[in-house]
Design a protein around this motif. Structure first.
Motif, PDB file in Angstrom:
ATOM      1  N   UNK A 126      26.850  37.407  49.735  1.00 23.44           N
ATOM      2  CA  UNK A 126      27.123  38.029  51.031  1.00 23.44           C
ATOM      3  C   UNK A 126      27.756  37.036  51.994  1.00 23.44           C
ATOM      4  N   UNK A 127      27.296  35.809  51.961  1.00 21.92           N
ATOM      5  CA  UNK A 127      27.869  34.777  52.843  1.00 21.92           C
ATOM      6  C   UNK A 127      29.315  34.513  52.469  1.00 21.92           C
ATOM      7  N   UNK A 128      29.607  34.406  51.184  1.00 25.15           N
ATOM      8  CA  UNK A 128      30.985  34.151  50.736  1.00 25.15           C
ATOM      9  C   UNK A 128      31.877  35.332  51.100  1.00 25.15           C
ATOM     10  N   UNK A 129      31.402  36.560  50.874  1.00 23.98           N
ATOM     11  CA  UNK A 129      32.185  37.750  51.200  1.00 23.98           C
ATOM     12  C   UNK A 129      32.456  37.813  52.705  1.00 23.98           C
ATOM     13  N   UNK A 130      31.475  37.511  53.512  1.00 28.06           N
ATOM     14  CA  UNK A 130      31.671  37.484  54.957  1.00 28.06           C
ATOM     15  C   UNK A 130      32.687  36.437  55.369  1.00 28.06           C
ATOM     16  N   UNK A 131      32.676  35.276  54.721  1.00 21.95           N
ATOM     17  CA  UNK A 131      33.656  34.237  55.025  1.00 21.95           C
ATOM     18  C   UNK A 131      35.067  34.671  54.683  1.00 21.95           C
ATOM     19  N   UNK A 132      35.231  35.346  53.540  1.00 21.69           N
ATOM     20  CA  UNK A 132      36.564  35.824  53.146  1.00 21.69           C
ATOM     21  C   UNK A 132      37.056  36.859  54.140  1.00 21.69           C
ATOM     22  N   UNK A 133      36.208  37.803  54.539  1.00 22.86           N
ATOM     23  CA  UNK A 133      36.611  38.828  55.502  1.00 22.86           C
ATOM     24  C   UNK A 133      36.962  38.189  56.839  1.00 22.86           C
ATOM     25  N   UNK A 134      36.186  37.254  57.291  1.00 21.28           N
ATOM     26  CA  UNK A 134      36.467  36.572  58.558  1.00 21.28           C
ATOM     27  C   UNK A 134      37.797  35.836  58.496  1.00 21.28           C
ATOM     28  N   UNK A 135      38.077  35.168  57.387  1.00 23.67           N
ATOM     29  CA  UNK A 135      39.333  34.425  57.239  1.00 23.67           C
ATOM     30  C   UNK A 135      40.524  35.380  57.268  1.00 23.67           C
ATOM     31  N   UNK A 136      40.412  36.487  56.555  1.00 21.35           N
ATOM     32  CA  UNK A 136      41.538  37.427  56.499  1.00 21.35           C
ATOM     33  C   UNK A 136      41.795  38.075  57.856  1.00 21.35           C
ATOM     34  N   UNK A 137      40.763  38.318  58.631  1.00 21.18           N
ATOM     35  CA  UNK A 137      40.990  38.933  59.944  1.00 21.18           C
ATOM     36  C   UNK A 137      41.503  37.923  60.965  1.00 21.18           C
ATOM     37  N   UNK A 138      41.278  36.679  60.775  1.00 24.50           N
ATOM     38  CA  UNK A 138      41.668  35.660  61.747  1.00 24.50           C
ATOM     39  C   UNK A 138      42.931  34.893  61.380  1.00 24.50           C
TER      40      UNK A 138
END
Length: 152
Positions: A114-126
Motif C-alpha cells: 500500500x505504501x509503494x502504491x501510494x508513492x507511485x500514485x503521488x509521483x504520477x499526480x505531481x
C-alpha cells in the motif's frame, strides 16, 4: 604578631608558619608573605583533594566487593530460577500449536504494498506536465497587426 608573644605563647610548629611583622613592612616582604600563604593554601587544597580521592577509592572498592559477595550468594538461586523458567517455557511451547506466522507476514506485505502504491500514485499526480505543442514555430520578427500597413 610580636616577637615576645610568638616566642613565649606559641608552640614551635606555629612559630615556623607565622611570619614576624618586620618582614611585611615593605612591598617585597608583603608579596613574599602573600606568596607563602598562597602556596600553603594550594598545598592544603591538594592534600585535602588527595585524601578525599583515597577515601572514595576505598569506598568504591568496598562497595564492589560487597556486590561481588552478594552476587556469589544469590548465584545458585538465580541459576535454579533460570532453569525452572526455561523448563516451563519449553513445556508451553510443546503444548501450544505451532503457528507459522503467516498472518504477520501477510499484514506486513500488504502494508508495504500500500505504501509503494501510494508513492507511485503521488509521483504520477505531481510530475510536471509538458506545455502543449505550438501552432507554429516562434518568430524573431514582430507579427504585423491589422491596424498597421504592410509596407511600413
Amino acid at each position: 604578631m610580636s616577637e615576645s608573644v610568638s616566642k613565649s605563647a606559641l608552640p614551635e610548629s606555629v612559630r615556623n608558619l607565622v611570619r614576624p611583622i618586620d618582614d611585611t613592612t615593605n612591598l617585597g616582604g608583603a608579596l613574599r608573605v602573600a606568596g607563602d600563604g598562597a602556596v600553603a593554601l594550594a598545598q592544603g587544597s591538594a592534600a585535602a583533594g588527595l585524601v578525599v580521592a583515597r577515601k572514595s577509592v576505598d569506598a568504591s572498592k568496598e562497595l564492589a566487593a560487597h556486590a561481588r559477595r552478594a552476587r556469589e550468594e544469590v548465584s545458585p538461586l538465580i541459576k535454579a530460577a533460570t532453569e525452572k523458567a526455561r523448563a516451563e517455557k519449553a513445556a508451553v511451547q510443546k503444548s501450544a500449536p505451532k503457528s507459522r506466522g503467516g498472518r504477520k507476514a501477510l499484514i506486513i506485505t500488504s502494508v508495504l504494498g500500500a505504501v509503494v502504491l501510494g508513492g507511485v500514485v503521488f509521483y504520477r499526480t505531481r510530475r510536471p506536465s509538458f506545455p502543449p505543442v505550438a501552432a507554429e514555430a516562434p518568430r524573431v520578427q514582430a507579427v504585423p497587426s491589422d491596424d498597421e500597413p504592410a509596407g511600413a
